[in-house]
Design a protein around this motif. Sequence first.
Motif, short mmCIF file in Angstrom:
data_model
loop_
_atom_site.label_atom_id
_atom_site.label_comp_id
_atom_site.label_asym_id
_atom_site.label_seq_id
_atom_site.Cartn_x
_atom_site.Cartn_y
_atom_site.Cartn_z
N ALA A 89 1.15 -1.61 0.00
CA ALA A 89 -0.03 -0.39 0.27
C ALA A 89 0.52 0.96 0.08
N GLU A 90 2.13 1.33 0.24
CA GLU A 90 2.78 2.71 0.35
C GLU A 90 4.31 2.24 -0.73
N VAL A 91 4.39 1.63 -1.17
CA VAL A 91 5.17 1.32 -2.73
C VAL A 91 4.94 0.31 -3.99
N GLY A 92 3.75 -0.47 -3.40
CA GLY A 92 3.22 -1.23 -5.00
C GLY A 92 4.32 -2.53 -4.37
N THR A 115 3.70 -2.96 -9.58
CA THR A 115 2.28 -2.32 -9.09
C THR A 115 1.76 -3.34 -8.09
N CYS A 116 0.62 -3.17 -7.73
CA CYS A 116 0.03 -2.93 -6.30
C CYS A 116 -1.28 -3.77 -7.17
N ASP A 117 -1.85 -4.31 -7.58
CA ASP A 117 -3.02 -4.32 -8.39
C ASP A 117 -4.00 -5.68 -8.28
N MET A 119 4.78 6.80 -7.54
CA MET A 119 3.58 5.67 -7.59
C MET A 119 2.38 5.93 -8.16
N MET A 120 1.34 5.82 -9.45
CA MET A 120 0.63 7.13 -8.68
C MET A 120 -0.58 6.09 -7.11
#
Length: 493
Positions: free
Chosen positions: A374-377, A419-421, A474-475
């Motif tokens: 949640a902070e850096v992907g 990314t974390c998606d 990162m967005m």
Amino acid sequence: MFSVLDMFSVGVGPSSSHTVGPMLAAQRFSKALADGHLLARVTRVHVTLYGSLALTGLGHGTDRAAVVGLENNEPKTVDTDYLARIHEICDERGTLNLNGEHEIAFEYGRDIEFDHWRRFAAHPNGMRFTAYGEHGEQLLEQVWYSIGGGFIQRGLATDPLVPIHAEVPPAVQRDSEEQMSEQTALSVEGDSMAGLPYPFSTASELIDIYVRTGLGIDEVVWANETAIRPAEQIDRHIETVFRTMRDCIHEGCTSRQAVLPGGLNVPRRAPAMYDRLAGSGDLLNQPAADSVRELESSNEAWVDLFALAVNEQNAAGGRIVTAPTNGSAGVIPAVLMYYWHFIANANMAGVKKFLLTASAIGYLIKRNASISGAEVGCQGEVGSACSMAAAGLCAVVGGNPRQVENAAEIGMEHHLGLTCDPIAGLVQIPCIERNAIAANTAISAVRMAMLGDGTHIVTLDQVIKTMKDTGEDMMAKYKETATGGLALNVVEC
């Protein structure tokens, strides 16, 4: 003081930030009520989840984790079946057993709130606990942050809130972080090595210790650990971690659950894969490697299986080892089992060396960047696990600290920008396969590092800083919010 006991903890899936951290924070809150002699006066408790905890909380089971934490359960011992059913249990009985000793009325829809529009400036994984008395008076309010890997940090009720996707102004973020640092009594443990034999805060300092003393990274960690706790305690914990990892793989390979929970209908693949691979020799029921096998023989299918088995267990809410997070929990066990089954003369001394070395790298990443998706992907989760696994494996196959640092750097460098998606906010797609890919990447990183002498251009310290900088750029929608990337474009889900 950083400790291997903290980097590798036995917990429960599917997320260290969204499940383990909130459970621990809720437990701390209920204990504070008891310690403050307020418990008997409480008639209602309200939990508000912010930021990533709100946006992907349902898929990660954050609400359920908070409830069982309020009942004084903890991740390493909580009944996983009870955790999975706590929502319907609370609906049936209409109560919650606060701190395991004081029953209060509880309505899921009223007392668990998902604030989808705001996040705390200090950290995207924030939560607020509030206890009320008979006449609606506020008895206690606490703010907590789940900062990755199951680590939690106390905040202030007055910490500033910002819109969910807004860029936090530097001054606001700095003020909030300063407020967090004031919470010394219940702050996160693990960032001070003052007074220890071999303190280090960067990879270059680890290398300097090696040059000066000839000690390997695992020996440095061991000396520091044994300076503050008995060696027997550390050995017991390492044995527990290794046993839990092996049990998790075995349970994942033999599970009869056909489809993972959550609504995506993702099929478990590890059991069928295990049946196919076991036909040529069942590794899970064999001891450590008893014949010479070369590092160049990757045995990728088995490594894939080990990682898939762990992450499917994690996705199902099973017992796992946070390593360094739940979303990345399959990488290190897969590479460690690769060592155990495919490297000659593998033994428990090697397991200890692997985990101690990996923990040092995890500490550096956590201290100087982040392990929170949640902070850096996902570069901070799966990337960190890959780097740690590469370091551990390199150490046990004979790499010197320079080669270990090289392997760790390679493992992280090639996850930069990840990314974390998660689709539907579940730790399933792309998380499960991503762990298997990263485990094999770690082995490849070791292979490259061992072919060299440890000399390389990009240092581990530089790549850790780059990971942090990339995460800041990162967005927000790509950092565990399920509002971008695959989570948005796989519209069928």
